[in-house]
Scaffold this motif. Structure first.
Motif, PDB file in Angstrom:
ATOM      1  N   ALA A 281       0.833  -1.202   0.000  1.00 21.18           N
ATOM      2  CA  ALA A 281       0.000   0.000   0.000  1.00 21.18           C
ATOM      3  C   ALA A 281       0.866   1.248   0.000  1.00 21.18           C
ATOM      4  O   ALA A 281       0.565   2.224  -0.693  1.00 21.18           O
ATOM      5  N   ALA A 282       1.953   1.224   0.774  1.00 23.14           N
ATOM      6  CA  ALA A 282       2.824   2.396   0.883  1.00 23.14           C
ATOM      7  C   ALA A 282       3.390   2.810  -0.464  1.00 23.14           C
ATOM      8  O   ALA A 282       3.542   4.005  -0.756  1.00 23.14           O
ATOM      9  N   ALA A 283       3.702   1.839  -1.318  1.00 20.53           N
ATOM     10  CA  ALA A 283       4.303   2.145  -2.622  1.00 20.53           C
ATOM     11  C   ALA A 283       3.360   2.927  -3.525  1.00 20.53           C
ATOM     12  O   ALA A 283       3.801   3.617  -4.445  1.00 20.53           O
ATOM     13  N   ALA A 284       2.059   2.829  -3.287  1.00 17.21           N
ATOM     14  CA  ALA A 284       1.074   3.486  -4.156  1.00 17.21           C
ATOM     15  C   ALA A 284       1.032   4.994  -3.963  1.00 17.21           C
ATOM     16  O   ALA A 284       0.521   5.720  -4.809  1.00 17.21           O
ATOM     17  N   ALA A 285       1.567   5.487  -2.850  1.00 17.00           N
ATOM     18  CA  ALA A 285       1.444   6.908  -2.522  1.00 17.00           C
ATOM     19  C   ALA A 285       2.368   7.781  -3.355  1.00 17.00           C
ATOM     20  O   ALA A 285       3.495   7.393  -3.683  1.00 17.00           O
ATOM     21  N   HIS A 286       1.875   8.980  -3.669  1.00 14.01           N
ATOM     22  CA  HIS A 286       2.713  10.005  -4.301  1.00 14.01           C
ATOM     23  C   HIS A 286       3.269  10.871  -3.175  1.00 14.01           C
ATOM     24  O   HIS A 286       2.564  11.708  -2.608  1.00 14.01           O
ATOM     25  N   SER A 287       4.531  10.668  -2.840  1.00 12.58           N
ATOM     26  CA  SER A 287       5.144  11.359  -1.711  1.00 12.58           C
ATOM     27  C   SER A 287       6.324  12.193  -2.174  1.00 12.58           C
ATOM     28  O   SER A 287       6.823  12.028  -3.295  1.00 12.58           O
ATOM     29  N   THR A 288       6.775  13.095  -1.311  1.00  8.32           N
ATOM     30  CA  THR A 288       7.916  13.943  -1.664  1.00  8.32           C
ATOM     31  C   THR A 288       9.246  13.357  -1.207  1.00  8.32           C
ATOM     32  O   THR A 288      10.298  13.796  -1.652  1.00  8.32           O
ATOM     33  N   HIS A 289       9.175  12.368  -0.299  1.00  9.75           N
ATOM     34  CA  HIS A 289      10.390  11.701   0.174  1.00  9.75           C
ATOM     35  C   HIS A 289       9.991  10.326   0.702  1.00  9.75           C
ATOM     36  O   HIS A 289       8.957  10.195   1.370  1.00  9.75           O
ATOM     37  N   ASP A 435      19.635  11.379   4.872  1.00 10.28           N
ATOM     38  CA  ASP A 435      19.358  12.494   3.962  1.00 10.28           C
ATOM     39  C   ASP A 435      18.132  13.275   4.444  1.00 10.28           C
ATOM     40  O   ASP A 435      18.125  14.515   4.443  1.00 10.28           O
ATOM     41  N   TYR A 436      17.116  12.565   4.867  1.00  7.53           N
ATOM     42  CA  TYR A 436      15.882  13.182   5.377  1.00  7.53           C
ATOM     43  C   TYR A 436      16.177  13.983   6.640  1.00  7.53           C
ATOM     44  O   TYR A 436      15.748  15.134   6.777  1.00  7.53           O
ATOM     45  N   ASP A 437      16.904  13.385   7.574  1.00  6.43           N
ATOM     46  CA  ASP A 437      17.234  14.064   8.831  1.00  6.43           C
ATOM     47  C   ASP A 437      18.068  15.314   8.594  1.00  6.43           C
ATOM     48  O   ASP A 437      17.853  16.355   9.238  1.00  6.43           O
ATOM     49  N   MET A 444      14.903  22.682   6.105  1.00 11.96           N
ATOM     50  CA  MET A 444      14.279  22.480   4.801  1.00 11.96           C
ATOM     51  C   MET A 444      13.115  21.505   4.919  1.00 11.96           C
ATOM     52  O   MET A 444      13.048  20.703   5.852  1.00 11.96           O
ATOM     53  N   THR A 445      12.205  21.565   3.944  1.00 13.61           N
ATOM     54  CA  THR A 445      11.186  20.539   3.808  1.00 13.61           C
ATOM     55  C   THR A 445      11.797  19.412   2.992  1.00 13.61           C
ATOM     56  O   THR A 445      12.145  19.624   1.820  1.00 13.61           O
ATOM     57  N   PRO A 446      11.971  18.222   3.559  1.00 11.60           N
ATOM     58  CA  PRO A 446      12.704  17.164   2.855  1.00 11.60           C
ATOM     59  C   PRO A 446      12.037  16.730   1.554  1.00 11.60           C
ATOM     60  O   PRO A 446      10.829  16.491   1.503  1.00 11.60           O
ATOM     61  N   VAL A 447      12.827  16.674   0.504  1.00  9.29           N
ATOM     62  CA  VAL A 447      12.400  16.085  -0.762  1.00  9.29           C
ATOM     63  C   VAL A 447      13.499  15.130  -1.210  1.00  9.29           C
ATOM     64  O   VAL A 447      14.669  15.307  -0.878  1.00  9.29           O
ATOM     65  N   PHE A 448      13.113  14.131  -1.972  1.00  8.15           N
ATOM     66  CA  PHE A 448      14.070  13.104  -2.392  1.00  8.15           C
ATOM     67  C   PHE A 448      14.597  13.413  -3.778  1.00  8.15           C
ATOM     68  O   PHE A 448      13.833  13.567  -4.728  1.00  8.15           O
ATOM     69  N   TRP A 465      10.577   9.305  -9.150  1.00  7.81           N
ATOM     70  CA  TRP A 465      11.396  10.246  -8.378  1.00  7.81           C
ATOM     71  C   TRP A 465      12.202  11.191  -9.271  1.00  7.81           C
ATOM     72  O   TRP A 465      13.350  11.488  -8.997  1.00  7.81           O
ATOM     73  N   GLN A 466      11.593  11.673 -10.357  1.00  3.90           N
ATOM     74  CA  GLN A 466      12.281  12.598 -11.261  1.00  3.90           C
ATOM     75  C   GLN A 466      11.951  14.053 -10.956  1.00  3.90           C
ATOM     76  O   GLN A 466      12.692  14.949 -11.345  1.00  3.90           O
TER      77      GLN A 466
END
Length: 488
Positions: A281-289, A435-437, A444-448, A465-466
């Motif tokens: 389920a987690a993989a389906a999400a559109h997340s920033t990181h 990287d997130y920490d 900053m607001t973490p982005v990947f 992740w482009q």
């Protein structure tokens, strides 16, 4: 034939759940807790904040992090949160509750790890949605497709078919006292499920987003009422839990060994941390990181065990029904009815309906994602949907002890494969978490940004992740530390 197969299945379950998986899941929880620097404690507040602020995405066609989170909760929170907790307390005494809490706190770190990996190695469906999970990161990061296929087959058997038949069986049993034929319940469940699952992950996630918060909050409200009605007994209940957990109380089988074993088992197999189910389920999400969804997976374990399972435990322990001789869902129903009256049994039946139904649609999606990993054929997906609906109907009218035991074996194989994989891939999790920490600590607001991880860039799909690769050069300094298992 059944007389021949059943002992083999029982032996495999005894081996997996009696020793191998208990040590692997507990050990893995400790391992990830230490390696992530106790992330479940230091980032818990952020996890709650992330969950609360993740209900929408810029593109309405995408699956929001909150929708993916609710989908994973739909599968996690099921009849086991009511019946399973009652069995654990019956067999292990009140001390089992403490050990449920203990294993959940460890499992939160494990869940973060598997959900982070699912996000990194997700696959773009090309329609604004994604899919992924352990099978995907096993193939892409470890290069072992055969192992990913083995995982997928095990998940389809356990979640797609067996567990869904068990969930429909639980609903039929809960409503048997109302004079409704089980076959009619099976037909109704299959019909409503079909309306949802034929809509795919968008439909499933929207239904989960609507139902899961309501059913969870409603159940917690009932538990809170019971606690308030018995608030003067609260200190005594906590005292009983801690005394029984360490062998200082002999109530209802509450010897320390029984408390530890039953509490840990209930916690492990309720919150599913390390099982490899929730990452689908987690993989389906559109997340920033990737870590954002990892934090929400961590929170899912907390809500399932620390919150919902504890609510059931509170209802039972404060009712005084532990010595009634009842166990399972009958104990939970009797406990609630003793506190709020006969309508308590109706509330439990309604809770079972909601908990089990949402589990059916979420379990279906887990199976679909893994079937598409094996062979992404539209015809095969339709055949799978029909088969799932048939299992739902069949489960409502059948006796399922052998099916349940076979599902346990399949889930045990899943957990064994997934735990080994995420431990091998742990260095990736740690570097992405670092990287997130670092971004958080810099304000900053973490982005990947995948370009910061050249060794990951080689193994990830090219079309994920482009969107964040245009980060400034200062924040995009490559991280060149490469895990030993990733080939050049």
């Amino acid at each position: 034939m059944n007389e021949f197969i059943a002992p083999i299945i029982d032996s495999l379950n005894g081996l997996l759940y009696g020793s191998v998986l208990i040590y692997l899941l507990v050990g893995g929880g400790i391992f990830f807790t230490v390696r992530t620097r106790f992330v479940q404690f230091r980032r818990f507040g952020l996890a709650v904040k992330t969950m609360m602020g993740s209900r929408t995405t810029a593109d309405k066609s995408q699956i929001s992090p909150f929708q993916a989170f609710c989908t994973s909760l739909a599968a996690r929170i099921g009849t086991g949160n009511m019946a399973g907790v009652a069995v654990a307390i019956y067999l292990g005494g009140a001390g089992a509750v403490f050990w449920m809490w203990f294993i959940a706190l460890l499992g939160m770190a494990t869940s973060l790890a598997e959900n982070v990996l699912a996000q990194i190695y997700k696959t773009n469906n090309g329609d604004g949605t994604y899919r992924g999970g352990p099978a995907y990161y096993i193939e892409k990061a470890l290069g072992h497709r055969w192992l990913g296929v083995t995982f997928s087959i095990s998940l389809i058997i356990a979640f797609g078919f067996a567990f869904n038949s068990v969930q429909s069986n639980s609903i039929a049993a809960a409503f048997s006292g109302y004079g409704i034929e089980p076959s009619l319940i099976g037909i109704a469940l299959a019909a409503v499920s079909a309306l949802i699952i034929f809509g795919g992950i968008r439909s499933i996630s929207k239904v989960a987003e609507m139902i899961v918060p309501v059913m969870a909050l409603g159940y917690l409200a009932i538990a809170l009422i019971v606690v308030l009605m018995n608030v003067t007994e609260l200190p005594a209940v906590f005292s009983l839990i801690f005394r029984s957990a360490f062998g200082f109380e002999s109530a209802a089988g509450g010897a320390i060994g029984a408390a530890v074993v039953n509490g840990i088992k209930r916690g492990l197999f309720s919150n599913e941390a390390g099982m490899g189910s929730s990452p689908n389920a987690a993989a389906a999400a559109h997340s920033t990181h990737p870590v954002n969804q990892g934090l929400m997976g961590m929170l899912g374990v907390f809500l399932d065990t620390i919150v919902v399972c504890t609510a059931t435990a509170a209802i039972i322990l404060m009712s005084g029904m532990l010595d009634s001789g009842l166990t399972g869902i009958e104990l939970t129903q009797a406990a609630l009815s003793s506190q709020v009256g006969a309508w308590g049994g109706h509330l439990v039946a309604l809770a079972i309906l909601l908990f089990a139904f949402t589990s059916i649609i979420a379990n279906y999606y887990y199976g679909e994602s893994n079937l598409r990993f094996i062979n992404d054929s539209k015809g095969l997906i339709i055949a799978y949907r029909v088969a799932v609906l048939a299992m739902v109907m069949w489960g409502s009218v059948s006796s399922l002890p052998t099916v349940w035991n076979f599902a346990d074996v399949s889930m045990g194989v899943m957990a064994l494969i997934n735990m080994v994989a995420i431990c091998v891939l742990s260095s990736i999790v740690i570097q992405v978490l670092r990287d997130y920490d670092e971004q958080l600590d810099s304000g900053m607001t973490p982005v990947f940004n995948r370009s910061k991880f050249p060794f990951l860039d080689k193994t990830m799909d090219k079309d994920v992740w482009q969107e964040h690769n245009d980060r400034s050069a200062a924040s995009s300094a490559p991280i060149n530390v490469k895990p030993a298992f990733i080939a050049d």
